[in-house]
Design an enzyme around this catalytic site. Structure first.
Site, PDB file in Angstrom:
ATOM      1  CD  GLU A   1      -3.038  -0.662  -0.063  1.00 22.20           C
ATOM      2  OE1 GLU A   1      -3.143   0.514  -0.464  1.00 22.20           O
ATOM      3  OE2 GLU A   1      -3.681  -1.600  -0.580  1.00 22.20           O
TER       4      GLU A   1
ATOM      5  CE1 TYR B   1      -7.204   3.330  -0.509  1.00 20.60           C
ATOM      6  CE2 TYR B   1      -4.807   3.478  -0.352  1.00 20.60           C
ATOM      7  CZ  TYR B   1      -5.944   2.849  -0.828  1.00 20.60           C
ATOM      8  OH  TYR B   1      -5.829   1.715  -1.594  1.00 20.60           O
TER       9      TYR B   1
ATOM     10  CG  ASP C   1      -8.147   2.962  -5.075  1.00 18.80           C
ATOM     11  OD1 ASP C   1      -9.350   2.914  -5.424  1.00 18.80           O
ATOM     12  OD2 ASP C   1      -7.303   2.121  -5.456  1.00 18.80           O
TER      13      ASP C   1
END
Length: 354
Positions: free
Chosen positions: A46, A129, A147
């Site tokens: 990520e 996020y 996203d």
């Protein structure tokens, strides 16, 4: 399939069509074999995927996990080696925060990542996020993961025409309503896969979409127009000078950039400021040769044009800034991309100098 978007339809599609990615545990492995995702690999992927494409990240991820299989291994790594392996991925603040986060997890959490969004967001370099994505994918928490792919899917499913970034709250709310309590990690990855493979920015494959009957934009013929975006201002162009100095024993003159700012903490060539009218600042007394070619590079907020000046010096020369790095320790591959571009142009010219 029903006329209302629901998680069950998407998960059924994902079970059959999930992308094979080096950091991902397949839905069958998770739900049939009971193999849990590795939070370290989820976190690492990520962070690498922030503002970087999947295609670009794959080889970096595989190299990192070969060199440092666990968060403890990464925490114990030398800063310079990690920064060197990161070179080419850009956004070097991510690499600095990667090390900080690994060391906090190894030192304060005994090598185990916390399993809630709130706790994850307190770690270095983990924003809202990324915290939601790790909590959902690694720990199956029912978190809303949004996203660019998810924004595009939500804008089309609900036919939302408000331009981004103003549309973000509405798109996040739409995503929250669809996020299930069961299999939220698989669902988060499923929406990303849908956006990456079917609900693509151009020419979406609406005919094979598991949510096609529920998609308002498809019904109204507006899918290809969405999501709308507020036009960006043109990027300014900055100028600079890079000084490449080769000593007669093969050592190059390099300097480490400040920790904060662009390319923070990375080795690079001494140089001027980057501005509309840079001031020359040679790092050593020498006879300089200006190369005809210049380096062009684009950062997030501006374009950069670098003039390159080169010089050969003897072992008695004393730099005003930076330090000479002995030839055996110099690895061009560990330079950030813009500095490697400078080297590629300067190296050949230096070899041909008398």
């Amino acid at each position: 399939m029903c006329d209302t978007a629901n998680a069950a339809d998407l998960l059924h599609w994902y079970d059959a069509h999930a992308r094979v990615l080096p950091w991902r545990i397949s839905p069958a492995a998770v739900n049939v074999a009971g193999t849990p995702p590795d939070p370290y690999r989820v976190w690492l992927s990520e962070v690498m995927l922030q503002q970087t494409t999947v295609a670009s990240v794959k080889s970096y991820f595989e190299r990192f996990t070969t060199l440092w299989p666990t968060v403890g291994d990464l925490a114990a790594a030398e800063d310079s080696q990690v920064m060197g392996e990161w070179a080419g991925l850009g956004y070097y603040a991510r690499a600095r925060n990667l090390l900080k986060c690994a060391r906090v997890v190894a030192g304060d959490y005994n090598g185990a990542f916390p399993d809630t969004r709130e706790a994850l967001q307190n770690l270095p370099g983990i924003g809202p996020y990324t915290a939601a994505a790790i909590a959902a994918i690694a720990f199956d928490r029912s978190e809303v993961v949004v996203d660019g792919n998810v924004e595009r899917v939500m804008a089309r499913i609900h036919d939302i025409h408000t331009p981004l970034p103003a549309a973000k709250p509405a798109l996040t709310q739409a995503a929250a309503k669809l996020t299930p309590k069961k299999r939220p990690g698989d669902y988060a990855q499923a929406v990303m896969d849908l956006g990456a493979t079917i609900c693509t920015p151009k020419s979406p494959a609406c005919g094979i979409c598991p949510w096609m009957k529920a998609c308002k934009a498809r019904a109204r013929g507006t899918a290809s127009e969405l999501p709308r975006k507020t036009p960006k201002s043109p990027k300014p162009t900055r100028l600079g000078i890079a000084y490449v100095v080769l000593r007669d024993d093969g050592a190059f003159l390099l300097e480490r950039r400040p920790d904060k700012g662009l390319l923070g903490g990375m080795l690079g060539w001494p140089g001027s400021d980057w501005s509309e009218a840079p001031s020359p600042s040679p790092p050593i007394k020498a006879e300089w040769t200006l190369l005809a070619e210049e380096v062009r590079h684009t950062f997030t907020h501006f374009h950069l044009r670098l003039q390159i000046t080169i010089a050969l010096v003897n072992t008695d020369a004393q730099p005003l800034t930076g330090e000479f790095l002995p030839k055996p320790q110099f690895r061009p591959s560990e330079l950030p991309t813009v500095m490697r571009k400078v080297y590629d142009l300067a190296h050949g010219a230096l070899k041909n100098m008398p």
